[in-house]
Design a protein around this motif. Structure first.
Motif, PDB file in Angstrom:
ATOM      1  N   MET A   1      -4.962   3.490  -1.862  1.00  0.00           N
ATOM      2  CA  MET A   1      -5.894   3.691  -0.356  1.00  0.00           C
ATOM      3  C   MET A   1      -5.544   2.206  -0.960  1.00  0.00           C
ATOM      4  O   MET A   1      -5.598   1.476  -2.337  1.00  0.00           O
ATOM      5  N   PRO A   2      -6.942   1.489   0.261  1.00  0.00           N
ATOM      6  CA  PRO A   2      -6.751  -0.074  -0.018  1.00  0.00           C
ATOM      7  C   PRO A   2      -8.305  -0.084  -0.842  1.00  0.00           C
ATOM      8  O   PRO A   2      -9.226   0.748  -0.350  1.00  0.00           O
TER       9      PRO A   2
ATOM     10  N   GLN B   1      -4.841  -7.224   9.601  1.00  0.00           N
ATOM     11  CA  GLN B   1      -4.531  -5.845   9.450  1.00  0.00           C
ATOM     12  C   GLN B   1      -3.606  -4.499   9.832  1.00  0.00           C
ATOM     13  O   GLN B   1      -3.434  -4.002   9.919  1.00  0.00           O
TER      14      GLN B   1
ATOM     15  N   ASN C   1      -1.248   7.686   4.733  1.00  0.00           N
ATOM     16  CA  ASN C   1      -0.656   7.459   2.751  1.00  0.00           C
ATOM     17  C   ASN C   1       0.631   8.243   2.290  1.00  0.00           C
ATOM     18  O   ASN C   1       0.846   8.327   1.367  1.00  0.00           O
TER      19      ASN C   1
ATOM     20  N   LEU D   1       0.577  -0.997  -0.229  1.00  0.00           N
ATOM     21  CA  LEU D   1      -0.264  -0.019   0.408  1.00  0.00           C
ATOM     22  C   LEU D   1       0.647   1.022  -0.034  1.00  0.00           C
ATOM     23  O   LEU D   1       2.219   1.018   0.682  1.00  0.00           O
TER      24      LEU D   1
ATOM     25  N   ASN E   1      -2.897   5.277   6.851  1.00  0.00           N
ATOM     26  CA  ASN E   1      -3.046   3.971   7.101  1.00  0.00           C
ATOM     27  C   ASN E   1      -0.789   4.085   7.819  1.00  0.00           C
ATOM     28  O   ASN E   1      -0.291   4.669   7.449  1.00  0.00           O
TER      29      ASN E   1
ATOM     30  N   LYS F   1      -6.032  -4.960   0.026  1.00  0.00           N
ATOM     31  CA  LYS F   1      -5.513  -4.587   1.711  1.00  0.00           C
ATOM     32  C   LYS F   1      -5.100  -3.848   3.003  1.00  0.00           C
ATOM     33  O   LYS F   1      -3.915  -2.979   2.469  1.00  0.00           O
TER      34      LYS F   1
ATOM     35  N   HIS G   1      -5.592  14.724  -0.398  1.00  0.00           N
ATOM     36  CA  HIS G   1      -7.307  14.395   0.311  1.00  0.00           C
ATOM     37  C   HIS G   1      -7.803  15.457   1.062  1.00  0.00           C
ATOM     38  O   HIS G   1      -7.094  16.489   1.447  1.00  0.00           O
TER      39      HIS G   1
ATOM     40  N   VAL H   1      -9.019   4.149   7.546  1.00  0.00           N
ATOM     41  CA  VAL H   1      -7.824   3.657   7.110  1.00  0.00           C
ATOM     42  C   VAL H   1      -7.813   3.877   5.603  1.00  0.00           C
ATOM     43  O   VAL H   1      -6.946   3.874   5.234  1.00  0.00           O
ATOM     44  N   LEU H   2      -8.758   4.354   4.729  1.00  0.00           N
ATOM     45  CA  LEU H   2      -8.463   4.903   3.716  1.00  0.00           C
ATOM     46  C   LEU H   2      -7.619   5.582   3.373  1.00  0.00           C
ATOM     47  O   LEU H   2      -6.267   5.009   2.365  1.00  0.00           O
ATOM     48  N   CYS H   3      -6.735   6.343   4.378  1.00  0.00           N
ATOM     49  CA  CYS H   3      -5.998   7.288   3.990  1.00  0.00           C
ATOM     50  C   CYS H   3      -4.819   7.403   5.211  1.00  0.00           C
ATOM     51  O   CYS H   3      -3.481   7.592   4.901  1.00  0.00           O
TER      52      CYS H   3
END
Lengths: 101, 374
Positions: free
Chosen positions: A75-76, B29, B240, A20, B234, A101, B244, B230-232
């Motif tokens: 992004m996951p 995760q 990330n 990721l 992570n 993931k 955004h 968690v989309l950004c």
């Protein structure tokens, strides 16, 4: 990879581990004996309506093998990998789903 | 006899109470948020990265007014080492009030982008710009060269870089920034309660993992689950490191906006201090692919770099403009987000979460655990 075009030459994609938000490369092999005049690679996240933040760099390695560098999934989730090719004037698109993931 | 029985009862009760709430999937995760600390790799574009003399000189310069043209500021005036390398002002005060909140300077080694709008692709460039920015240190290359030559640091500077008099002022500027960068690379947040939890899960030691408070566990489940954080946020830094729209208004006044990433890219692509430029010390130009291949898009407008959440409890207020006063306010912002206000067209990521009071408290407990020593 799959294509909506009938009798499209087969294209195989090979990827090592995708981490990721880290750059990775993919290898594309055109399995049928056709002349390849163009290969472009892109990807989108259908759920979020956005694509890659960096333009992949394509290198022809010979024998109908191509490497795309500087791929980065930030992004996951579900990414749709797209390969647009041109086989001697015939444009064919391929897609493949990758879940990260 | 009776005493023994009571003791056994207490132990049992403790064991029943503390448990790991996460599913196997969630445990998997969790591992992606570590290990911590990240192993250090020196910066190939900075030849004095990881050099002890440069680190010491950088630390001294960071705290010295010699880097501002009139001796009015130090880097530490805004990035106060006593306050997690920021201050509690919503927006930074320099010669005027700046448009943005001062970020903490920890965990910056090895990132792809720096600044809220990502205007730098290296830590030395991000350390160079404030020296010459007119609202910050306001030096020119020439005035900086004179100031360093006449300062008490000249011996240390020349021990690393040689005779200053034969150096072009621009080289003095870049060299100075590279010592600052060598110092900043050493600033990192320590291990936290969360890291012990994560490592215990990796070692399949559920008894140790169960020491992590249940409220924080529930908050973390929300973070990687329904909250979509968690989309950004992570990876080991909880970011990330891309750009955004988190639904924070971007108006500076009625007529002006903060264009965020859009302006950051304009700046990056029009200045000489990038990893693809001549000031990088890396003959192989690793990392230059980023500035060469980054794509521009109209949706960059009003997006900002996802901040790391390590140590976040120590750096209020929050967001690029410092508009949210504490973590509770940030969580409520995400909970009640007005999707009509999301300006970066396209990104359909955030939606109103309508969190309960319990969920808000749980998320806060989790975010706070990213600052708590084990």
């Amino acid at each position: 990879m799959s294509s909506e075009t009938q009798n499209a030459p087969k294209v195989h994609v090979a990827v090592d581990e995708i981490r990721l938000a880290q750059p990775f490369s993919i290898l594309l092999t055109v399995c049928d004996d056709v002349a390849v005049s163009e290969v472009r690679v892109d990807a989108i996240m259908p759920a979020h309506q956005h694509g890659l933040n960096y333009a992949p760099k394509i290198t022809a390695l010979g024998d109908r093998v191509f490497r795309a560098d500087n791929m980065l999934f930030h992004m996951p989730g579900l990414w749709e990998l797209r390969v647009d090719t041109n086989f001697g004037g015939r444009s064919i698109s391929y897609t493949s789903d990758v879940v990260l993931k | 006899m009776k005493v023994l029985v009571t003791a056994a009862f207490v132990v049992l009760a403790g064991a029943v109470h503390a448990e790991v709430l996460l599913s196997d999937d969630e445990i998997q995760q969790t591992l992606s948020f570590g290990p911590w600390p990240i192993s250090f790799q020196s910066d190939p574009s900075n030849r004095v990265s990881n050099d002890t003399r440069a680190i010491a000189l950088g630390a001294a310069l960071f705290n010295d007014p010699v880097l501002s043209v009139d001796g009015a500021f130090t880097c530490a005036s805004c990035h106060d080492p006593e306050q997690a390398f920021t201050t509690s002002d919503a927006r930074a005060f320099g010669r005027v009030q700046l448009d943005r909140n001062t970020p903490s300077l920890r965990n910056l080694a090895g990132l792809r982008w720096y600044g809220w709008g990502g205007k730098s692709d290296s830590l030395w460039a991000a350390s160079l710009h404030p020296i010459i920015e007119e609202h910050e240190m306001a030096h020119s290359k020439e005035s900086l060269k004179t100031a360093v030559s006449e300062s008490s640091y000249i011996d240390e500077f020349e021990a690393i870089f040689g005779d200053i008099q034969i150096q072009d002022p621009e080289l003095v500027l870049v060299n100075t920034a590279k010592t600052l960068s060598a110092y900043l690379e050493t600033l990192a947040t320590g291990r936290t309660q969360f890291d012990d939890f994560r490592d215990a899960l990796e070692n399949q030691d559920l008894a140790a993992a169960a020491n992590y408070p249940e409220a924080a566990q529930r908050g973390f489940q929300l973070f990687i689950g329904r909250g979509n954080c968690v989309l950004c946020h992570n990876g080991p830094r909880f970011s990330n490191n891309e750009f955004h729209d988190a639904g924070v208004p971007y108006f500076l006044s009625e007529t002006e906006v903060d264009d965020g990433r859009f302006g950051g890219l304009n700046f990056l692509l029009s200045n000489a201090y990038t990893l693809d430029g001549n000031w990088s010390d890396d003959p192989e130009k690793q990392g230059a692919w980023v500035v060469r291949s980054v794509r521009r898009s109209h949706s960059d407008f009003g997006t900002f770099r996802t901040p790391s959440l390590r140590g976040v409890a120590e750096t209020a207020p929050y967001m690029h403009d410092g508009s949210l006063i504490d973590l509770d306010a940030v969580i409520r912002h995400y909970s009640e987000i007005d999707t009509e206000r999301l300006h970066a067209d396209g990104e359909a990521i955030l939606s109103e979460l309508n969190l309960s009071e319990q969920e808000i408290a749980d998320l806060a407990a989790f975010l706070e655990s990213l600052s708590k020593a084990p």
